[in-house]
Design a protein around this motif. Structure first.
Motif, PDB file in Angstrom:
ATOM      1  N   ARG A 105       0.710  -1.050  -0.116  1.00 10.03           N
ATOM      2  CA  ARG A 105       0.081  -0.026  -0.001  1.00 10.03           C
ATOM      3  C   ARG A 105       0.854   1.319   0.073  1.00 10.03           C
ATOM      4  NH1 ARG A 105      -4.785   2.070   0.014  1.00 10.03           N
ATOM      5  NH2 ARG A 105      -5.563   0.037  -0.372  1.00 10.03           N
ATOM      6  N   ALA A 106       2.078   1.082   0.456  1.00  8.96           N
ATOM      7  CA  ALA A 106       2.941   2.252   0.566  1.00  8.96           C
ATOM      8  C   ALA A 106       3.504   2.867  -0.455  1.00  8.96           C
ATOM      9  CB  ALA A 106       4.166   2.223   1.174  1.00  8.96           C
ATOM     10  N   SER A 107       3.437   2.018  -1.673  1.00 10.95           N
ATOM     11  CA  SER A 107       3.781   2.216  -2.976  1.00 10.95           C
ATOM     12  C   SER A 107       2.730   2.895  -3.920  1.00 10.95           C
ATOM     13  CB  SER A 107       4.608   0.797  -3.675  1.00 10.95           C
ATOM     14  OG  SER A 107       3.331   0.003  -3.930  1.00 10.95           O
ATOM     15  N   PHE A 108       1.413   2.695  -3.364  1.00  8.98           N
ATOM     16  CA  PHE A 108       0.428   3.084  -4.070  1.00  8.98           C
ATOM     17  C   PHE A 108       0.070   4.400  -3.791  1.00  8.98           C
ATOM     18  CE2 PHE A 108      -4.410   3.501  -4.170  1.00  8.98           C
ATOM     19  CZ  PHE A 108      -4.485   3.409  -5.504  1.00  8.98           C
ATOM     20  N   ALA A 109       0.334   4.697  -2.224  1.00  9.13           N
ATOM     21  CA  ALA A 109       0.051   5.837  -1.611  1.00  9.13           C
ATOM     22  C   ALA A 109       0.972   7.157  -2.194  1.00  9.13           C
ATOM     23  CB  ALA A 109       0.132   5.730  -0.213  1.00  9.13           C
ATOM     24  N   ASN A 110       1.967   6.660  -2.720  1.00  8.03           N
ATOM     25  CA  ASN A 110       2.963   7.817  -3.070  1.00  8.03           C
ATOM     26  C   ASN A 110       2.759   7.950  -4.782  1.00  8.03           C
ATOM     27  OD1 ASN A 110       4.037   8.247  -0.769  1.00  8.03           O
ATOM     28  ND2 ASN A 110       5.557   6.707  -0.801  1.00  8.03           N
ATOM     29  N   LEU A 111       1.725   7.448  -5.240  1.00  6.97           N
ATOM     30  CA  LEU A 111       1.557   7.730  -6.669  1.00  6.97           C
ATOM     31  C   LEU A 111       1.355   9.112  -7.297  1.00  6.97           C
ATOM     32  CD1 LEU A 111      -0.705   4.767  -7.592  1.00  6.97           C
ATOM     33  CD2 LEU A 111       1.800   4.881  -8.159  1.00  6.97           C
ATOM     34  N   SER A 112       0.726   9.917  -6.336  1.00 10.03           N
ATOM     35  CA  SER A 112       0.412  11.329  -6.768  1.00 10.03           C
ATOM     36  C   SER A 112       1.533  12.184  -6.801  1.00 10.03           C
ATOM     37  CB  SER A 112      -0.620  11.910  -5.864  1.00 10.03           C
ATOM     38  OG  SER A 112      -2.047  11.165  -5.856  1.00 10.03           O
ATOM     39  N   ARG A 113       2.501  11.915  -6.063  1.00 13.49           N
ATOM     40  CA  ARG A 113       4.006  12.482  -6.132  1.00 13.49           C
ATOM     41  C   ARG A 113       4.826  12.323  -7.523  1.00 13.49           C
ATOM     42  NH1 ARG A 113       9.101  11.423  -2.730  1.00 13.49           N
ATOM     43  NH2 ARG A 113       9.257   9.765  -4.434  1.00 13.49           N
ATOM     44  N   TRP A 114       4.781  10.938  -7.643  1.00 15.17           N
ATOM     45  CA  TRP A 114       5.408  10.473  -8.988  1.00 15.17           C
ATOM     46  C   TRP A 114       4.767  11.041 -10.349  1.00 15.17           C
ATOM     47  CZ3 TRP A 114      10.125   8.554  -8.797  1.00 15.17           C
ATOM     48  CH2 TRP A 114      10.503   7.554  -7.429  1.00 15.17           C
ATOM     49  N   LEU A 115       3.419  10.998 -10.304  1.00  8.96           N
ATOM     50  CA  LEU A 115       2.732  11.440 -11.325  1.00  8.96           C
ATOM     51  C   LEU A 115       2.761  13.292 -11.647  1.00  8.96           C
ATOM     52  CD1 LEU A 115       0.778  11.018 -13.542  1.00  8.96           C
ATOM     53  CD2 LEU A 115      -1.279  11.388 -11.925  1.00  8.96           C
ATOM     54  N   ALA A 116       2.799  13.881 -10.295  1.00 12.19           N
ATOM     55  CA  ALA A 116       2.913  15.291 -10.452  1.00 12.19           C
ATOM     56  C   ALA A 116       4.394  15.337 -11.131  1.00 12.19           C
ATOM     57  CB  ALA A 116       2.695  15.816  -9.249  1.00 12.19           C
ATOM     58  N   ASP A 117       5.586  15.015 -10.730  1.00 12.32           N
ATOM     59  CA  ASP A 117       6.632  15.387 -11.251  1.00 12.32           C
ATOM     60  C   ASP A 117       6.811  14.857 -12.794  1.00 12.32           C
ATOM     61  OD1 ASP A 117       7.724  15.847  -8.784  1.00 12.32           O
ATOM     62  OD2 ASP A 117       8.721  14.005  -8.347  1.00 12.32           O
ATOM     63  N   ALA A 118       6.051  13.770 -13.196  1.00 14.85           N
ATOM     64  CA  ALA A 118       6.131  13.103 -14.492  1.00 14.85           C
ATOM     65  C   ALA A 118       5.568  14.538 -15.388  1.00 14.85           C
ATOM     66  CB  ALA A 118       5.501  12.112 -14.626  1.00 14.85           C
ATOM     67  N   ARG A 119       4.240  14.777 -15.096  1.00 20.97           N
ATOM     68  CA  ARG A 119       3.453  15.776 -15.553  1.00 20.97           C
ATOM     69  C   ARG A 119       4.033  17.277 -15.636  1.00 20.97           C
ATOM     70  NH1 ARG A 119      -2.770  13.493 -14.244  1.00 20.97           N
ATOM     71  NH2 ARG A 119      -2.823  12.586 -16.112  1.00 20.97           N
TER      72      ARG A 119
END
Length: 247
Positions: A105-119
């Motif tokens: 679940r920890a890897s799922f919880a941080n998805l928003s940060r990764w997506l924000a950086d990519a965009r």
């Protein structure tokens, strides 16, 4: 070796393709990003995989319809200490494979940060595919498919689950991403000649451009949403594959 055989080998070395596309593979450490990429490029599971240090590069040429696409694949480290280095490779990416571990679940919880950086750093037309890896470990699941599907819909990204161990669905994220990019080119939303698009023409495409003002992708055309983004069915990418777990 016969002369004809030698000529055939030489032709293979001079690989031609219609488009070159830059992808980044991102997500938390330990989600199986490198194993997923290795299975895609080598059709086998990567034994004794170590954490990626910085960035590793690989490539593969795929075929969609009559188009040959060469994928530049940048596998980035998931550890925070490499973030300043890896983020520099996001620039101009046309596609992002965003990976989490269904048993973490920890890897799922941080998805928003990764997506924000990519965009923030990728191409303005960045196509993102969310991948729930390790689907072979169903008994250890911490993130339900329905929850991840809702997250993907809320953030306007594609979604599917894979297993880098068994090879189940490993090609689908990369093909889905490429097809979405091709559709953006066909619609005129993405110009491969524009700097920072993450896409460039290959020799084959340039020859066709000289004889035609519009590239035709034929069966690649699908319905579009009002917001301009595209939702593709997995069964359209891989014959015989159900789309019940892809959105």
């Amino acid at each position: 070796m016969a002369i004809n055989d030698y000529d055939a080998d030489a032709t293979e070395l001079l690989e031609t393709y219609d488009f070159l596309m830059k992808y980044i593979i991102i997500g938390e450490a330990g989600t199986g990003k490198s194993c997923l990429l290795h299975h895609f490029t080598h059709n086998s599971f990567k034994e004794h995989s170590q954490h990626t240090i910085g960035v590793e590069f690989s490539s593969r040429t795929v075929k969609l319809g009559e188009k040959r696409i060469k994928l530049q694949l940048w596998d980035t480290a998931g550890q925070e200490r490499f973030r300043s280095v890896t983020r520099s490779y996001y620039r101009g990416a046309a596609g992002a494979i965003l990976v989490y571990d269904i048993t973490s679940r920890a890897s799922f919880a941080n998805l928003s940060r990764w997506l924000a950086d990519a965009r923030a750093l990728g191409s303005p037309n960045l196509v993102v595919v969310l991948v729930g890896n390790k689907s072979d470990r169903e008994d250890e699941r911490e993130v339900e498919w329905a929850e991840a599907s809702r997250w993907a819909a809320d953030h306007d990204v594609h979604f599917l689950e894979t297993s880098s161990l068994t090879g189940d669905n490993v090609e689908a994220p990369f093909l889905l991403c490429a097809r979405s990019i091709l559709l953006s080119i066909e619609s005129g939303a993405l110009d491969p000649e524009k700097a920072g698009s993450g896409v460039s023409y290959g020799d084959r495409a340039l020859r066709r451009v000289n004889s035609s003002s519009r590239l035709s992708f034929g069966s690649l055309s699908v319905g579009r949403r009002n917001r301009g983004s595209t939702r593709l069915k997995l069964k359209d990418l891989v014959p015989g594959t159900s789309n019940s777990r892809c959105c």
